[in-house]
Design an enzyme around this catalytic site. Structure first.
Site, PDB file in Angstrom:
ATOM      1  CE1 TYR A 593      -3.385  -2.453  -0.197  1.00  0.00           C
ATOM      2  CE2 TYR A 593      -2.849  -3.027   2.088  1.00  0.00           C
ATOM      3  CZ  TYR A 593      -3.554  -3.345   1.124  1.00  0.00           C
ATOM      4  OH  TYR A 593      -4.482  -4.434   0.900  1.00  0.00           O
ATOM      5  NE  ARG A 735      -6.782 -17.089   4.887  1.00  0.00           N
ATOM      6  CZ  ARG A 735      -5.717 -16.239   4.653  1.00  0.00           C
ATOM      7  NH1 ARG A 735      -4.855 -16.026   5.689  1.00  0.00           N
ATOM      8  NH2 ARG A 735      -5.533 -15.742   3.783  1.00  0.00           N
TER       9      ARG A 735
END
Length: 799
Positions: A593, A735
């Protein structure tokens, strides 16, 4: 078959006897360059598991080996004047000479031909001479055959950093002993174990730089050994150190460990009318560092597997056998070599951990390979783990400024101990990692996020991270990403923060970021990293770039005006996060980013003050950090997420990550969140459980700044091992929390810790109940010698 084994070490001998045992009609010859019953080296070590494998393969050989073993269960770690002992490890030591003699005798019993004092120079000539159907290249670490056919085997040989020497002593040790000694030049360590009735192996190791500073490279063999005797005198009790390599001069007995990995293990030659395979085995094919004692284990298990493949696939032909052997064995070897690499790198970097308290350093050493975990240690020695957990808990509660909880039965495991940073105290070390949900509308979060974050706040974690929240509309990854750049965003976030604070005892954190060159893309389920079909907004990066070649938008290089505007956006978003009531702020400087694009040399090609050196490339992210630190409440922490490894040649490395962490630490950062990758599509990460934890470990223990470990941490056992060893201070679980919001509660229950599973409103009652139970237990113990009538009388008296 006619089989020739070139090299009479454990691999060749054991394979020869196993194949002869299976079919006495096999014509098997083992060719060894040394004299009969002659060998070098001291002792070798096997685990109880390896001994079990040998018993299944050939019970008679295993029985003879077992009768010659010295067995022990304890490991002693000596450092800084303290000794830490743990038990239940189940190791056996045997002299290398004795082991080879047993294998040689067994071969002779079965009718395997042993040819000694023959140095094979040309394997093809030998294959032709013996009319071989199969050639086993078990010619050791410096294999001529591996070198000759390097184009086929494709060996990768890495000479490691430490110098080590194999010595022996007549001093007996009743435990596998690790001894660490600090000198003015650096740390030396010894690996010591008894292997027969009167001799112990004494391996001494030190980094190359330390070894040279001590002057050992210029000493004679005798002077070097005398230096070591003086250094480790407290463990030798006057016994000398012995060398069995008198033929070497000077410092030649000190060697570096070569880590060997081969891509292929089978080469085919045309010998006359036959195609003859040459199969690597043992050290010729692979090496495993002596600190986990697996070199001989691997050699013997290579032999077992190849013999087994002949049983299973022999009717299908030689090629099928050898394909199966390489496929099956290479996976198992990779596991061992991965563990060996972890162990080897730990010992290469003792200085990194030397500041730890002896108890934690010993625990870190015991779990260094990641094959031994917290619960595995508990199975081996529950008393040791209980004592260590108590120590960790006491220190954690003291550091957090909290009293140890009353609980007559259980000590909180490491992952459930509190953690304080500035004025924020987390009830435990588990955090829900930031995970993009792509469910915001025009940057505004809603009921979905309330349920998503609220349920995970109620699930037992110490802190819940909101997903990367963007500082402007054009900073978003996708149109579904949340923001903090409008008044309605603050209101929406405050609703969620208030819910978490009111209904849970978890903290809640915001992660601020700018997508930069990875922005203006579709939601993940519509195509990861693909640009929008319409309505794209312009992108900026450190330098002009395209994340997906030929697909993504081209991001233009940020100007100074862009940088000032974006910095102001970060400041505004940080103020908004404080207004919304977040407990913690994280600055996203990872994953390619915008801020990450400045840090990585793969994406920053600027020629101004913000490009070039690592310090220059970090300049803008550090300026943004300083600006938000100024407006963020001083009693609340700020962490920074970095990509600690780009997984691309020429990109950020773990060495760079330590320097990046030091720069942010100097700027006032409280913690580094150690992720990796996603900077370039050319990346080649090496995955596995806890695969990014080593980055957090290095940053924490070299830059001396708290860290968050992330990446394939999915069991309480993982988290407890990480926290207890000091590899990180927090574990971010992603997750597993998507699959189960109450992951923390469930994992705590799995390991038998039920204290935290009580809803908040019932905890006072639970504490009182536990006190009553403990009171009754103590009363029963005190009155155990009284008759029922006497007990009844005391109860009536209220005493």
């Amino acid at each position: 078959m006619k089989i020739v084994c070139i090299g009479g070490g454990p691999a060749g001998l054991y394979f020869g006897l196993l194949m002869k045992k299976r079919n006495p009609a096999h014509d098997i010859t083992i060719i060894e360059r040394n004299r009969p019953y002659d060998t070098f080296g001291w002792g070798v070590v096997f685990s109880d598991q390896t001994l079990g494998n040998l018993s299944v393969a050939d019970e008679e050989t295993a029985r003879t080996i077992l009768q010659s073993f010295n067995h022990w269960d304890d490991i002693d770690v000596h450092i800084k004047g303290k000794t830490v002992t743990s038990g239940g490890h189940g190791f056996c030591g045997i002299g290398r000479k004795r082991l080879l003699n047993i294998l040689q005798e067994r071969c002779e019993q079965l009718g395997v031909k042993l040819v000694f004092e023959t140095d094979v120079v040309d394997d093809q000539k030998i294959a032709a001479e013996y009319d071989a159907d199969l050639v086993i290249a078990s010619d050791g670490l410096n294999s001529r055959i591996r070198t000759r056919y390097a184009d086929t085997y494709q060996p990768d040989i890495d000479m490691r950093n430490c110098r080590f020497v194999w010595l022996g002593t007549k001093k007996m040790f009743d435990a596998f002993t690790f001894a660490f000694e600090e000198t003015e030049h650096g740390w030396f360590q010894a690996h010591i174990y008894q292997f027969d009735g009167d001799t112990s192996t004494f391996i001494i190791e030190a980094p190359e730089e330390t070894w040279q500073k001590a002057g050992i490279d210029k000493m004679s063999q005798e002077e070097g050994i005398a230096y070591c005797e003086k250094l480790f005198a407290r463990y030798l009790d006057g016994y000398p150190l012995l060398s069995n390599a008198k033929h070497l001069r000077g410092a030649a007995i000190w060697i570096k460990f070569p880590r060997v990995i081969c891509k292929a293990w089978v080469h085919w030659n045309r010998i006359g009318a036959k195609k003859v395979p040459v199969v690597l085995m043992g050290d010729a094919a692979h090496t495993a560092h002596f600190s986990i004692g697996s070199g001989t284990k691997l050699a013997l298990e290579d032999a077992i597997e190849l013999a087994r493949c002949f049983d299973t696939h022999g009717k299908d032909g030689m090629e099928k056998v050898l394909d199966a052997y390489q496929e099956l064995r290479s996976v198992e070897v990779l596991k061992i070599q991965s563990a060996a690499r972890n162990s080897m790198e730990w010992f290469e970097n003792v200085q990194r951990y030397a500041y730890l308290e002896p108890e934690q350093l010993a625990y870190s050493m015991l779990t260094r390979s990641q094959r031994i975990s917290h619960e595995n240690l508990r199975l081996r020695d529950p008393d040791y783990v209980q004592r260590y957990e108590q120590l960790i808990a006491e220190r954690s509660f003291a550091q957090a400024g909290l009293p140890m909880p009353y609980n007559g039965k259980q000590t909180p495991p490491p992952m459930l101990t509190p953690f304080r940073l500035r004025g924020t105290v987390l009830k435990n070390r588990i955090v829900v990692s930031p995970m993009a949900q792509y469910s915001a509308v025009n940057g505004t979060v809603g009921d979905y996020h309330l349920v998503h974050l609220g349920s995970r706040g109620m699930g037992g974690a110490g802190m819940v991270f909101a997903e990367m929240t963007c500082v402007s509309a054009d900073a978003r990854i996708t149109p579904g990403c949340p923001g903090l750049y409008a008044p309605e965003h603050v209101t929406a976030w405050k609703r969620i923060v208030d819910f978490v604070h009111t209904n849970t005892d978890a903290k809640i954190a915001i992660q601020l970021g700018h997508a930069g060159p990875k922005g203006s893309t579709r939601c993940a389920w519509d195509g990861i990293d693909l640009p929008l079909e319409s309505g794209n907004w312009p992108l900026v990066a450190a330098s002009e770039m395209q994340y997906l070649d030929g697909v993504s938008q081209v991001a233009r290089a940020a100007t100074r005006d862009d940088m000032e505007r974006i910095q102001a956006d970060f400041v505004m978003a940080a103020r908004a996060a404080a207004e919304a009531g977040f407990d913690w702020l994280e600055l996203h400087c990872a994953h390619g980013y915008l801020l990450s694009s400045f840090i990585s040399p793969l994406t920053n090609r600027r020629e101004d003050a913000y490009g070039g050196s690592l310090e220059n490339r970090c300049r803008y992210p550090l300026q943004v950090f300083a600006a938000i630190r100024e407006v963020w409440p001083q009693d609340k922490p700020i962490s920074v997420r970095i990509s600690a490894h780009d997984w691309v040649e020429g990109g950020i490395t773990p060495d760079d990550a330590v320097e990046i962490a030091r720069l942010f630490k100097q700027a006032g950062t409280d913690m580094i969140d150690c992720s990796s990758g996603q900077v370039s599509k050319k990346e080649q990460p090496v995955y596995g459980r806890m695969f990014q934890t080593p980055f957090a470990d290095r940053v924490r223990n070299e830059a001396r700044i708290p860290t968050i470990a992330v990446g394939a941490i999915y069991e309480a056992d993982h988290a407890n091992s990480i926290i207890a060893a000091g590899r990180a201070d927090l574990c971010a679980i992603a997750r597993p929390h998507l699959a189960n919001p109450a992951w923390t509660l469930n994992e705590a229950a799995k390991i038998g810790y039920h204290d935290m599973a009580w809803p908040k409103q019932y905890r006072p009652a639970k504490v009182q109940l536990e006190r009553n139970i403990e009171r009754d237990r103590q009363m029963a113990a005190a009155n155990s010698g009284l008759s029922p009538q006497q007990i009844a009388a005391r109860l009536m008296e209220g005493s």
